[in-house]
Design a protein around this motif. Structure first.
Motif, PDB file in Angstrom:
ATOM      1  N   VAL A  22       0.958  -1.098  -0.499  1.00 34.86           N
ATOM      2  CA  VAL A  22       0.035   0.124   0.058  1.00 34.86           C
ATOM      3  C   VAL A  22       0.914   1.218   0.151  1.00 34.86           C
ATOM      4  N   GLY A  23       0.508   2.025  -0.676  1.00 35.98           N
ATOM      5  CA  GLY A  23       0.845   3.133  -0.559  1.00 35.98           C
ATOM      6  C   GLY A  23       2.273   3.654  -1.470  1.00 35.98           C
ATOM      7  N   VAL A  24       2.414   2.921  -2.546  1.00 36.19           N
ATOM      8  CA  VAL A  24       3.631   3.250  -3.343  1.00 36.19           C
ATOM      9  C   VAL A  24       3.231   2.337  -4.756  1.00 36.19           C
ATOM     10  N   PRO A  25       2.894   3.297  -5.600  1.00 37.96           N
ATOM     11  CA  PRO A  25       2.613   3.553  -7.134  1.00 37.96           C
ATOM     12  C   PRO A  25       2.823   2.057  -7.984  1.00 37.96           C
ATOM     13  N   LEU A  26       2.979   1.366  -9.046  1.00 36.59           N
ATOM     14  CA  LEU A  26       3.074   0.125  -9.065  1.00 36.59           C
ATOM     15  C   LEU A  26       4.207   0.568 -10.409  1.00 36.59           C
ATOM     16  N   CYS A  27       4.228   1.596 -10.667  1.00 35.15           N
ATOM     17  CA  CYS A  27       5.197   1.445 -11.464  1.00 35.15           C
ATOM     18  C   CYS A  27       6.867   1.576 -10.702  1.00 35.15           C
ATOM     19  N   GLU A  28       6.557   1.759  -9.224  1.00 39.91           N
ATOM     20  CA  GLU A  28       8.197   2.308  -8.731  1.00 39.91           C
ATOM     21  C   GLU A  28       8.739   1.401  -8.390  1.00 39.91           C
ATOM     22  N   LEU A  29       7.823  -0.228  -8.300  1.00 44.61           N
ATOM     23  CA  LEU A  29       8.375  -1.132  -7.349  1.00 44.61           C
ATOM     24  C   LEU A  29       8.396  -1.938  -8.671  1.00 44.61           C
ATOM     25  N   LYS A  30       9.457  -3.603  -7.574  1.00 44.54           N
ATOM     26  CA  LYS A  30      10.440  -4.741  -8.478  1.00 44.54           C
ATOM     27  C   LYS A  30       8.795  -5.250  -9.069  1.00 44.54           C
ATOM     28  N   ILE A  31       8.716  -6.426  -9.485  1.00 44.43           N
ATOM     29  CA  ILE A  31       7.266  -7.372  -9.583  1.00 44.43           C
ATOM     30  C   ILE A  31       8.565  -8.553  -9.025  1.00 44.43           C
ATOM     31  N   VAL A  32       7.851  -9.012  -9.021  1.00 40.92           N
ATOM     32  CA  VAL A  32       7.800 -10.708  -8.461  1.00 40.92           C
ATOM     33  C   VAL A  32       6.751 -11.328  -9.586  1.00 40.92           C
ATOM     34  N   LEU A  33       7.328 -11.840 -10.323  1.00 36.37           N
ATOM     35  CA  LEU A  33       6.430 -12.930 -10.929  1.00 36.37           C
ATOM     36  C   LEU A  33       6.081 -14.240 -10.610  1.00 36.37           C
ATOM     37  N   LEU A  34       4.803 -14.562 -10.185  1.00 39.72           N
ATOM     38  CA  LEU A  34       4.644 -15.937  -9.566  1.00 39.72           C
ATOM     39  C   LEU A  34       3.459 -16.528 -10.542  1.00 39.72           C
ATOM     40  N   HIS A  35       4.255 -17.356 -11.247  1.00 41.78           N
ATOM     41  CA  HIS A  35       2.833 -18.379 -12.465  1.00 41.78           C
ATOM     42  C   HIS A  35       2.047 -19.197 -11.717  1.00 41.78           C
ATOM     43  N   LEU A  36       0.935 -19.586 -12.329  1.00 37.75           N
ATOM     44  CA  LEU A  36      -0.142 -19.991 -12.108  1.00 37.75           C
ATOM     45  C   LEU A  36      -0.182 -21.487 -11.093  1.00 37.75           C
ATOM     46  N   ASP A  37       0.796 -22.087 -11.726  1.00 40.24           N
ATOM     47  CA  ASP A  37       1.060 -23.896 -11.309  1.00 40.24           C
ATOM     48  C   ASP A  37       1.274 -23.145  -9.921  1.00 40.24           C
ATOM     49  N   GLU A  38       2.128 -22.693  -9.254  1.00 41.95           N
ATOM     50  CA  GLU A  38       3.152 -22.001  -8.339  1.00 41.95           C
ATOM     51  C   GLU A  38       1.790 -21.331  -7.447  1.00 41.95           C
ATOM     52  N   TYR A  39       1.250 -20.672  -7.669  1.00 42.03           N
ATOM     53  CA  TYR A  39      -0.462 -20.137  -7.243  1.00 42.03           C
ATOM     54  C   TYR A  39      -0.993 -21.672  -6.669  1.00 42.03           C
ATOM     55  N   ALA A  86       5.953  -6.396  -5.690  1.00 43.29           N
ATOM     56  CA  ALA A  86       4.271  -6.536  -5.959  1.00 43.29           C
ATOM     57  C   ALA A  86       4.143  -8.164  -7.086  1.00 43.29           C
ATOM     58  N   ILE A  87       3.450  -8.463  -6.432  1.00 44.78           N
ATOM     59  CA  ILE A  87       3.211  -9.728  -7.029  1.00 44.78           C
ATOM     60  C   ILE A  87       2.229  -9.909  -8.408  1.00 44.78           C
ATOM     61  N   LYS A  88       2.772 -10.546  -9.185  1.00 44.82           N
ATOM     62  CA  LYS A  88       2.247 -10.782 -10.398  1.00 44.82           C
ATOM     63  C   LYS A  88       1.904 -12.084 -10.644  1.00 44.82           C
ATOM     64  N   ILE A  89       0.576 -12.287 -11.005  1.00 40.40           N
ATOM     65  CA  ILE A  89       0.743 -14.031 -10.995  1.00 40.40           C
ATOM     66  C   ILE A  89      -0.340 -14.368 -12.230  1.00 40.40           C
ATOM     67  N   GLU A  90       0.662 -14.720 -13.286  1.00 39.78           N
ATOM     68  CA  GLU A  90       0.239 -15.447 -14.817  1.00 39.78           C
ATOM     69  C   GLU A  90       1.196 -16.347 -14.799  1.00 39.78           C
ATOM     70  N   GLY A  91       1.187 -16.341 -16.130  1.00 35.70           N
ATOM     71  CA  GLY A  91       2.317 -17.908 -17.314  1.00 35.70           C
ATOM     72  C   GLY A  91       1.953 -19.108 -16.331  1.00 35.70           C
ATOM     73  N   GLY A  92       3.525 -19.687 -16.714  1.00 35.54           N
ATOM     74  CA  GLY A  92       3.234 -20.875 -16.368  1.00 35.54           C
ATOM     75  C   GLY A  92       2.845 -22.043 -17.653  1.00 35.54           C
ATOM     76  N   HIS A  93       3.529 -23.525 -17.432  1.00 38.76           N
ATOM     77  CA  HIS A  93       3.421 -24.928 -18.162  1.00 38.76           C
ATOM     78  C   HIS A  93       1.779 -25.663 -17.362  1.00 38.76           C
ATOM     79  N   PHE A  94       0.926 -25.147 -17.737  1.00 40.84           N
ATOM     80  CA  PHE A  94      -0.930 -25.442 -17.377  1.00 40.84           C
ATOM     81  C   PHE A  94      -1.429 -25.285 -18.042  1.00 40.84           C
ATOM     82  N   THR A  95      -2.664 -26.445 -17.700  1.00 40.36           N
ATOM     83  CA  THR A  95      -3.545 -26.727 -17.710  1.00 40.36           C
ATOM     84  C   THR A  95      -5.159 -26.585 -17.413  1.00 40.36           C
ATOM     85  N   THR A  96      -6.317 -26.027 -17.666  1.00 41.82           N
ATOM     86  CA  THR A  96      -7.040 -25.919 -16.559  1.00 41.82           C
ATOM     87  C   THR A  96      -7.700 -27.834 -16.097  1.00 41.82           C
TER      88      THR A  96
END
Length: 108
Positions: A22-39, A86-96
């Motif tokens: 909270v309180g920090v604009p997204l553009c100023e943050l480093k982003i960690v990518l969490l793949h959907l299988d990790e989620y 920041a944490i961004k959730i996307e991608g990975g090697h998966f199927t629903t």
């Protein structure tokens, strides 16, 4: 030559795909990518409280692979919290699980 990755099954994609301090604009943050299988591994192990054997079966991976996935996810989340990223959730090697969606990470 490494073995080909089998697709990891996930139940569904999350509605929210970004988490940030909270309180920090997204553009100023480093982003960690969490793949959907990790989620999905975090959801099954930590939110639903499943044993690794059962969670691995739901994701269609071995128990050892599930352990590696969940450990990597926990490490990424911990680093994001400690370092204020920041944490961004996307991608990975998966199927629903209903096989409607098939996605592959661009980073493979």
């Amino acid at each position: 030559m490494p073995r080909k990755k089998c697709l990891r099954h996930i139940c569904l994609e999350p509605e929210l795909t970004y988490y940030k301090p909270v309180g920090v604009p997204l553009c100023e943050l480093k982003i960690v990518l969490l793949h959907l299988d990790e989620y999905e591994a975090i959801r099954l192990a930590d939110s639903e409280g499943l044993y690794h054997n059962e969670a691995a079966a739901r994701m269609n991976v071995s128990r050892q692979t599930f352990g590696r996935i969940v450990n990597e996810a926990r490490k990424k989340i911990a680093n994001a919290i400690v370092e204020g990223m920041a944490i961004k959730i996307e991608g990975g090697h998966f199927t629903t699980t209903n096989n409607d969606v098939l996605a592959k990470s661009n980073s493979e």
